[in-house]
Scaffold this motif. Structure first.
Motif, mmCIF file in Angstrom:
data_model
loop_
_atom_site.group_PDB
_atom_site.id
_atom_site.type_symbol
_atom_site.label_atom_id
_atom_site.label_comp_id
_atom_site.label_asym_id
_atom_site.label_seq_id
_atom_site.Cartn_x
_atom_site.Cartn_y
_atom_site.Cartn_z
ATOM 1 N N THR A 1 49.442 -19.880 -5.907
ATOM 2 C CA THR A 1 50.477 -20.560 -6.250
ATOM 3 C C THR A 1 51.136 -21.982 -5.657
ATOM 4 O O THR A 1 50.989 -21.783 -4.507
ATOM 5 C CB THR A 1 51.849 -19.384 -6.172
ATOM 6 N N VAL A 2 51.407 -22.447 -6.319
ATOM 7 C CA VAL A 2 52.319 -23.824 -6.147
ATOM 8 C C VAL A 2 53.648 -23.603 -6.100
ATOM 9 O O VAL A 2 54.091 -23.307 -7.572
ATOM 10 C CB VAL A 2 51.449 -25.310 -6.472
ATOM 11 N N TYR A 3 54.703 -24.082 -5.695
ATOM 12 C CA TYR A 3 56.089 -24.257 -5.624
ATOM 13 C C TYR A 3 56.630 -25.435 -5.754
ATOM 14 O O TYR A 3 56.167 -26.492 -5.458
ATOM 15 C CB TYR A 3 56.982 -23.373 -4.349
ATOM 16 N N LEU A 4 57.853 -25.588 -6.572
ATOM 17 C CA LEU A 4 58.649 -26.642 -6.734
ATOM 18 C C LEU A 4 60.110 -26.672 -6.479
ATOM 19 O O LEU A 4 60.848 -25.783 -7.191
ATOM 20 C CB LEU A 4 58.450 -27.284 -8.049
ATOM 21 N N GLN A 5 60.464 -26.769 -5.285
ATOM 22 C CA GLN A 5 61.690 -26.529 -4.676
ATOM 23 C C GLN A 5 62.708 -27.638 -5.061
ATOM 24 O O GLN A 5 62.331 -28.826 -4.611
ATOM 25 C CB GLN A 5 61.808 -26.169 -3.246
ATOM 26 N N MET A 6 63.627 -27.637 -5.969
ATOM 27 C CA MET A 6 64.642 -28.659 -6.233
ATOM 28 C C MET A 6 66.019 -28.365 -5.815
ATOM 29 O O MET A 6 66.601 -27.303 -6.264
ATOM 30 C CB MET A 6 64.468 -28.788 -7.964
ATOM 31 N N ASN A 7 66.363 -29.388 -5.145
ATOM 32 C CA ASN A 7 67.786 -29.450 -4.474
ATOM 33 C C ASN A 7 68.596 -30.454 -4.975
ATOM 34 O O ASN A 7 68.084 -31.400 -5.728
ATOM 35 C CB ASN A 7 67.715 -29.237 -2.912
ATOM 36 N N ASN A 8 69.902 -30.399 -5.067
ATOM 37 C CA ASN A 8 70.830 -31.296 -5.615
ATOM 38 C C ASN A 8 70.429 -31.708 -6.929
ATOM 39 O O ASN A 8 70.540 -32.945 -7.190
ATOM 40 C CB ASN A 8 70.882 -32.577 -4.496
ATOM 41 N N LEU A 9 70.459 -30.643 -7.762
ATOM 42 C CA LEU A 9 69.759 -31.259 -9.147
ATOM 43 C C LEU A 9 70.811 -31.897 -9.928
ATOM 44 O O LEU A 9 72.167 -32.036 -9.476
ATOM 45 C CB LEU A 9 69.677 -29.974 -9.870
ATOM 46 N N LYS A 10 70.393 -32.806 -10.759
ATOM 47 C CA LYS A 10 71.423 -33.770 -11.370
ATOM 48 C C LYS A 10 71.128 -33.521 -12.849
ATOM 49 O O LYS A 10 70.223 -32.984 -13.273
ATOM 50 C CB LYS A 10 71.009 -35.252 -11.111
ATOM 51 N N PRO A 11 72.100 -33.903 -13.443
ATOM 52 C CA PRO A 11 72.003 -33.736 -15.075
ATOM 53 C C PRO A 11 70.566 -34.490 -15.540
ATOM 54 O O PRO A 11 69.849 -34.006 -16.654
ATOM 55 C CB PRO A 11 73.264 -34.436 -15.805
#
Length: 124
Positions: free
Chosen positions: A77-87
């Motif tokens: 498995t590979v993960y994509l951690q997304m923080n401070n998301l923008k529109p």
């Protein structure tokens, strides 16, 4: 044949976080170069980031400092951690893989295998 299945998309408010997962089939997952791309409505698919099998990572400028990629070879498995998301991060996110990074890592044509995509929507 490698199969990729993404999960973890959804709706989040601006400034929030999401973690996407991509589960891969195959017994040689550790040798795959894994990437994430995204495609917003009416736009072309664009590179987000890549994690090469040797551990080197490259990020699109638009996500540097906000997104990270990691992998768990024991779980394929590979993960994509997304923080401070923008529109403007709103898009369908696709996991991609190849065993032979013979072309530019930021070209979608470099990758041989693709997941079905998962929708990420960021509200303002």
């Amino acid at each position: 044949q490698v199969q990729l299945v993404e999960s973890g998309g959804g709706l989040v408010q601006a400034g929030g976080s999401l973690r996407l997962s991509c589960a891969a089939s195959g017994r040689t997952f550790s040798t795959y170069h894994m990437a994430w791309f995204r495609q917003a409505p009416g736009k072309e698919r664009e590179f987000v980031l890549v994690l090469r099998s040797g551990g080197i990572k490259y990020y699109a400028d638009s996500v540097k400092g906000r997104f990270t990629i990691s992998r768990d070879n024991a779980k394929n498995t590979v993960y994509l951690q997304m923080n401070n998301l923008k529109p403007e991060d709103t898009a369908v996110y696709y996991c991609a893989a190849t065993t032979d990074l013979g072309g530019p890592y930021y070209y979608s044509s470099t990758y041989d295998y693709w997941g079905q995509g998962t929708q990420v929507t960021v509200s303002s």
